[in-house]
Design a protein around this motif. Structure first.
Motif, PDB file in Angstrom:
ATOM      1  N   VAL A   1      48.931  49.741  30.726  1.00 15.71           N
ATOM      2  CA  VAL A   1      48.168  50.810  31.422  1.00 15.71           C
ATOM      3  C   VAL A   1      47.774  50.032  32.951  1.00 15.71           C
ATOM      4  O   VAL A   1      47.604  51.084  33.784  1.00 15.71           O
ATOM      5  CB  VAL A   1      46.920  51.358  30.741  1.00 15.71           C
ATOM      6  CG1 VAL A   1      47.653  52.081  29.496  1.00 15.71           C
ATOM      7  CG2 VAL A   1      45.815  50.396  30.390  1.00 15.71           C
ATOM      8  N   ARG A   2      47.470  48.918  32.977  1.00 18.32           N
ATOM      9  CA  ARG A   2      47.259  48.268  34.387  1.00 18.32           C
ATOM     10  C   ARG A   2      47.627  46.685  34.442  1.00 18.32           C
ATOM     11  O   ARG A   2      47.718  46.145  33.407  1.00 18.32           O
ATOM     12  CB  ARG A   2      45.742  48.341  34.714  1.00 18.32           C
ATOM     13  CG  ARG A   2      45.051  49.585  34.450  1.00 18.32           C
ATOM     14  CD  ARG A   2      43.292  49.458  34.765  1.00 18.32           C
ATOM     15  NE  ARG A   2      42.716  50.563  34.268  1.00 18.32           N
ATOM     16  CZ  ARG A   2      41.486  50.700  34.237  1.00 18.32           C
ATOM     17  NH1 ARG A   2      40.668  49.717  34.726  1.00 18.32           N
ATOM     18  NH2 ARG A   2      40.770  51.817  33.781  1.00 18.32           N
ATOM     19  N   LEU A   3      47.946  46.511  35.771  1.00 20.41           N
ATOM     20  CA  LEU A   3      48.089  45.156  36.152  1.00 20.41           C
ATOM     21  C   LEU A   3      47.134  44.622  36.925  1.00 20.41           C
ATOM     22  O   LEU A   3      47.104  45.355  38.210  1.00 20.41           O
ATOM     23  CB  LEU A   3      49.723  45.038  36.328  1.00 20.41           C
ATOM     24  CG  LEU A   3      50.821  45.342  35.624  1.00 20.41           C
ATOM     25  CD1 LEU A   3      52.161  45.197  36.542  1.00 20.41           C
ATOM     26  CD2 LEU A   3      50.808  44.499  34.494  1.00 20.41           C
ATOM     27  N   LEU A   4      46.481  43.888  36.638  1.00 21.77           N
ATOM     28  CA  LEU A   4      45.238  43.471  37.479  1.00 21.77           C
ATOM     29  C   LEU A   4      45.115  42.131  38.068  1.00 21.77           C
ATOM     30  O   LEU A   4      45.980  41.184  37.652  1.00 21.77           O
ATOM     31  CB  LEU A   4      43.915  43.671  36.573  1.00 21.77           C
ATOM     32  CG  LEU A   4      43.500  44.951  35.914  1.00 21.77           C
ATOM     33  CD1 LEU A   4      42.859  45.035  34.808  1.00 21.77           C
ATOM     34  CD2 LEU A   4      43.332  46.029  36.825  1.00 21.77           C
ATOM     35  N   PRO A   5      44.502  41.845  38.961  1.00 22.57           N
ATOM     36  CA  PRO A   5      44.198  40.436  39.550  1.00 22.57           C
ATOM     37  C   PRO A   5      43.744  39.505  38.416  1.00 22.57           C
ATOM     38  O   PRO A   5      43.090  39.841  37.427  1.00 22.57           O
ATOM     39  CB  PRO A   5      43.281  40.380  40.743  1.00 22.57           C
ATOM     40  CG  PRO A   5      43.302  41.900  41.222  1.00 22.57           C
ATOM     41  CD  PRO A   5      43.543  42.502  39.737  1.00 22.57           C
ATOM     42  N   HIS A   6      44.349  38.091  38.539  1.00 24.69           N
ATOM     43  CA  HIS A   6      44.100  37.144  37.424  1.00 24.69           C
ATOM     44  C   HIS A   6      42.465  37.053  37.038  1.00 24.69           C
ATOM     45  O   HIS A   6      42.047  36.984  36.049  1.00 24.69           O
ATOM     46  CB  HIS A   6      44.747  35.762  37.875  1.00 24.69           C
ATOM     47  CG  HIS A   6      44.517  34.909  36.727  1.00 24.69           C
ATOM     48  ND1 HIS A   6      43.556  34.021  36.720  1.00 24.69           N
ATOM     49  CD2 HIS A   6      45.091  34.632  35.694  1.00 24.69           C
ATOM     50  CE1 HIS A   6      43.781  33.129  35.711  1.00 24.69           C
ATOM     51  NE2 HIS A   6      44.550  33.424  34.900  1.00 24.69           N
ATOM     52  N   ASP A   7      41.687  37.071  38.067  1.00 21.15           N
ATOM     53  CA  ASP A   7      40.193  36.804  37.846  1.00 21.15           C
ATOM     54  C   ASP A   7      39.489  37.933  37.758  1.00 21.15           C
ATOM     55  O   ASP A   7      38.292  38.149  37.771  1.00 21.15           O
ATOM     56  CB  ASP A   7      39.888  36.202  39.173  1.00 21.15           C
ATOM     57  CG  ASP A   7      39.918  36.749  40.428  1.00 21.15           C
ATOM     58  OD1 ASP A   7      40.507  37.779  40.469  1.00 21.15           O
ATOM     59  OD2 ASP A   7      39.771  36.193  41.579  1.00 21.15           O
ATOM     60  N   THR A   8      40.101  39.213  37.302  1.00 20.08           N
ATOM     61  CA  THR A   8      39.403  40.369  37.005  1.00 20.08           C
ATOM     62  C   THR A   8      38.359  40.237  35.830  1.00 20.08           C
ATOM     63  O   THR A   8      38.712  39.850  34.562  1.00 20.08           O
ATOM     64  CB  THR A   8      40.354  41.571  36.577  1.00 20.08           C
ATOM     65  OG1 THR A   8      41.063  41.964  37.977  1.00 20.08           O
ATOM     66  CG2 THR A   8      39.551  42.802  36.553  1.00 20.08           C
ATOM     67  N   PRO A   9      37.253  40.304  35.971  1.00 22.66           N
ATOM     68  CA  PRO A   9      36.313  40.452  35.071  1.00 22.66           C
ATOM     69  C   PRO A   9      36.721  41.526  33.818  1.00 22.66           C
ATOM     70  O   PRO A   9      37.064  42.364  34.290  1.00 22.66           O
ATOM     71  CB  PRO A   9      34.650  40.690  35.602  1.00 22.66           C
ATOM     72  CG  PRO A   9      35.142  40.504  36.821  1.00 22.66           C
ATOM     73  CD  PRO A   9      36.383  40.767  37.335  1.00 22.66           C
ATOM     74  N   THR A  10      36.574  40.942  32.474  1.00 23.00           N
ATOM     75  CA  THR A  10      36.979  42.050  31.374  1.00 23.00           C
ATOM     76  C   THR A  10      35.652  42.270  30.551  1.00 23.00           C
ATOM     77  O   THR A  10      34.830  41.170  30.291  1.00 23.00           O
ATOM     78  CB  THR A  10      38.027  41.493  30.770  1.00 23.00           C
ATOM     79  OG1 THR A  10      37.734  40.051  30.089  1.00 23.00           O
ATOM     80  CG2 THR A  10      39.141  41.136  31.385  1.00 23.00           C
ATOM     81  N   PRO A  11      35.526  43.458  30.062  1.00 19.85           N
ATOM     82  CA  PRO A  11      34.291  43.607  29.310  1.00 19.85           C
ATOM     83  C   PRO A  11      34.069  42.740  28.021  1.00 19.85           C
ATOM     84  O   PRO A  11      35.063  42.348  27.433  1.00 19.85           O
ATOM     85  CB  PRO A  11      34.469  45.037  28.750  1.00 19.85           C
ATOM     86  CG  PRO A  11      35.448  45.701  29.600  1.00 19.85           C
ATOM     87  CD  PRO A  11      36.108  44.473  30.014  1.00 19.85           C
TER      88      PRO A  11
ATOM     89  N   GLY B   1      53.582  35.520  38.928  1.00 20.93           N
ATOM     90  CA  GLY B   1      52.334  35.002  39.436  1.00 20.93           C
ATOM     91  C   GLY B   1      50.925  35.391  38.509  1.00 20.93           C
ATOM     92  O   GLY B   1      51.341  35.950  37.326  1.00 20.93           O
ATOM     93  N   PRO B   2      49.742  34.973  38.811  1.00 18.61           N
ATOM     94  CA  PRO B   2      48.631  35.121  38.040  1.00 18.61           C
ATOM     95  C   PRO B   2      48.382  36.694  38.001  1.00 18.61           C
ATOM     96  O   PRO B   2      48.485  37.361  38.881  1.00 18.61           O
ATOM     97  CB  PRO B   2      47.687  34.592  38.891  1.00 18.61           C
ATOM     98  CG  PRO B   2      48.208  34.582  40.336  1.00 18.61           C
ATOM     99  CD  PRO B   2      49.714  34.344  40.204  1.00 18.61           C
ATOM    100  N   ALA B   3      48.074  36.974  36.751  1.00 20.96           N
ATOM    101  CA  ALA B   3      47.442  38.591  36.768  1.00 20.96           C
ATOM    102  C   ALA B   3      47.057  38.599  35.225  1.00 20.96           C
ATOM    103  O   ALA B   3      46.907  37.592  34.252  1.00 20.96           O
ATOM    104  CB  ALA B   3      49.170  39.278  36.524  1.00 20.96           C
ATOM    105  N   THR B   4      46.337  39.689  35.083  1.00 22.87           N
ATOM    106  CA  THR B   4      45.934  40.086  33.719  1.00 22.87           C
ATOM    107  C   THR B   4      46.318  41.414  33.518  1.00 22.87           C
ATOM    108  O   THR B   4      46.335  42.522  34.316  1.00 22.87           O
ATOM    109  CB  THR B   4      44.269  40.565  34.062  1.00 22.87           C
ATOM    110  OG1 THR B   4      43.562  39.192  33.936  1.00 22.87           O
ATOM    111  CG2 THR B   4      43.605  40.889  32.560  1.00 22.87           C
ATOM    112  N   VAL B   5      46.765  41.579  32.293  1.00 22.61           N
ATOM    113  CA  VAL B   5      47.555  42.871  31.936  1.00 22.61           C
ATOM    114  C   VAL B   5      46.582  43.722  30.913  1.00 22.61           C
ATOM    115  O   VAL B   5      46.039  43.077  29.809  1.00 22.61           O
ATOM    116  CB  VAL B   5      48.761  42.417  31.138  1.00 22.61           C
ATOM    117  CG1 VAL B   5      49.343  43.845  30.691  1.00 22.61           C
ATOM    118  CG2 VAL B   5      49.881  41.586  31.880  1.00 22.61           C
TER     119      VAL B   5
END
Length: 448
Positions: free
Chosen positions: A34-44, A22-26
């Motif tokens: 180190v983390r599996l985040l929601p797809h729409d997580t803002p990134t620096p 499914g959708p995610a940000t690695v």
């Protein structure tokens, strides 16, 4: 968000983890997930990131059955070409077989020669199997201490004189030693008596070659392995299972507690004897590619867990060794770059998912070798990834393969699934011929 030392973000609408796709940000830090985040997580904005859209982010594949042949027969294959081909096929870790190189990996000194050759050339992570041959039982403990992942042996002739087979008495002695070491013994299981009794006609007819390597030879040898493993409580693994009629033996052994695993290969699961033209020795391998009905039964064994993993058994040679005579041609299928799309093409037609393919080609081989940091997209694992377009097709052009010799049984076949890119510990692997090698040498003793 607080990046917490994160130095890379990779995003896709389809990330395949052990739990779901499914959708995610690695999030990656120093080569580790180190983390599996929601797809729409803002990134620096100051941290590198890449969005793969709808392409699937898979874990890097693990191939525990590769003949690199380097040094000594590097005109057949070498670490530079093999590991570029692996990366182009979505493989981030391979374990090299102990034979076909000169010297074979049968002593620690020979292992050091292999490592010295591989270290500056590896584009993916590389580990090594040790070899068990007659009269080197005393070397196995030192090789085990030096970090090989286990020991390979043959019960029938290997095809190269420097790596002879074990007779049954030698095999029992070798297994007793590996059991005492707590080491894994991996076995090319074909019975020499059954092979000797089979008709040996030679020539270009595939049917004659198939008759020369009967499934009874596999079945008898696997029964021998099981009997010794049960007696010694040893951990054993059956290589490249091609005879589906051996699967009930393996399943029964598992049920009664024998510590046995088994593998098969893409060519046994996607090709069929009825389709092989006479003289087409690019299809020759030992044990052989069998009939379509046998292929269907292998898929049943893969589906029910009797077969634990799928690996390439990439065993290349120079084009001149693939003569039109099946008796004299070198036996081996070159497929390192093509295993994932070949298997996926067949798997999806049979109702299997990418999660199944990853279990067979990443998690399963990683578990076999004890590679705890490989084989899955999960926190704490190495940031090894394959970016895969599962619905895109291509026709295999052998000239575009990275293998040193481009002869392959898959030439001209249309396959589903394109590897867009491959990442090793958070870095995209450049498969160009002048690119710097970034793979590491792995051993059983250190965190992998």
């Amino acid at each position: 968000m607080d990046d917490g030392g994160v130095d890379l973000f990779l995003r896709s609408t389809r990330v395949l983890t052990p739990r779901a796709i499914g959708p995610a940000t690695v999030a990656v830090a120093r080569g580790t997930i180190v983390r599996l985040l929601p797809h729409d997580t803002p990134t620096p904005p100051d941290v590198p990131s890449e969005d793969f859209g709808d392409d699937v982010l898979l874990p890097g594949l693990v191939d525990t059955h590769v003949h690199v042949n380097d040094p000594g027969r590097s005109e057949w294959e070498g670490f530079a070409t093999a590991t570029r081909a692996a990366a182009a096929g979505g493989i981030t870790t391979l374990i090299d077989m102990p034979l076909n190189s000169l010297p074979p990996t049968t002593t620690v000194a020979h292992l050091r020669t292999k490592q010295h050759t591989a270290r500056p050339l590896a584009h993916v992570d590389v580990g090594f199997w040790g070899g068990a041959i007659p009269h080197n039982t005393a070397d196995l403990k030192e090789l085990h201490t030096a970090g090989v992942f286990g020991f390979k042996c043959f019960l029938s002739p290997s095809g190269v004189e420097e790596f002879p087979e074990l007779n049954e008495e030698q095999f029992g002695r070798t297994m007793a030693e590996t059991a005492a070491l707590g080491a894994l013994l991996i076995v090319h299981a074909e019975d020499p008596g059954q092979l000797a009794a089979a008709p040996q006609r030679g020539g270009p007819r595939y049917d004659d070659f198939l008759a020369s390597r009967p499934r009874t030879a596999e079945n008898a040898a696997i029964a021998t392995v099981i009997a010794h493993a049960r007696r010694l409580d040893a951990r054993v693994h059956i290589l490249h299972v091609s005879s589906a009629s051996a699967l009930p033996l393996i399943a029964e052994a598992k049920e009664v507690g024998v510590r046995i695993t088994a593998e098969s290969c893409p060519h046994f699961l996607t090709l069929a004897a009825e389709e092989i033209p006479d003289g087409a020795t690019e299809f020759k391998c030992c044990p052989p590619i069998r009939e379509a009905a046998n292929r269907d039964a292998l898929w049943a064994g893969l589906s029910d867990g009797t077969i634990d993993c799928v690996v390439s058994d990439h065993s290349p040679c120079t084009d001149t060794l693939k003569t039109s005579d099946f008796a004299t041609a070198w036996g081996g299928v070159s497929s390192l770059q093509l295993g994932l799309p070949a298997l996926w093409t067949e798997a999806r037609q049979r109702g299997h998912t990418l999660s199944d393919v990853v279990r067979w080609m990443a998690a399963g081989p990683a578990a076999l070798a004890g590679l705890d940091r490989k084989g899955a997209i999960a926190i704490g694992k190495d940031a090894d990834f394959t970016v895969f377009a599962p619905d895109e097709t291509f026709t295999v052009d052998a000239a575009r393969l990275h293998h040193r010799n481009q002869t392959t049984a898959y030439a001209g076949r249309t396959l589903a699934g394109v590897v867009r890119s491959t990442w090793l510990r958070g870095r995209r692997i450049d498969t160009g011929s002048t690119s710097a090698a970034s793979g590491r040498l792995l051993d059983r003793r250190s965190p992998n």
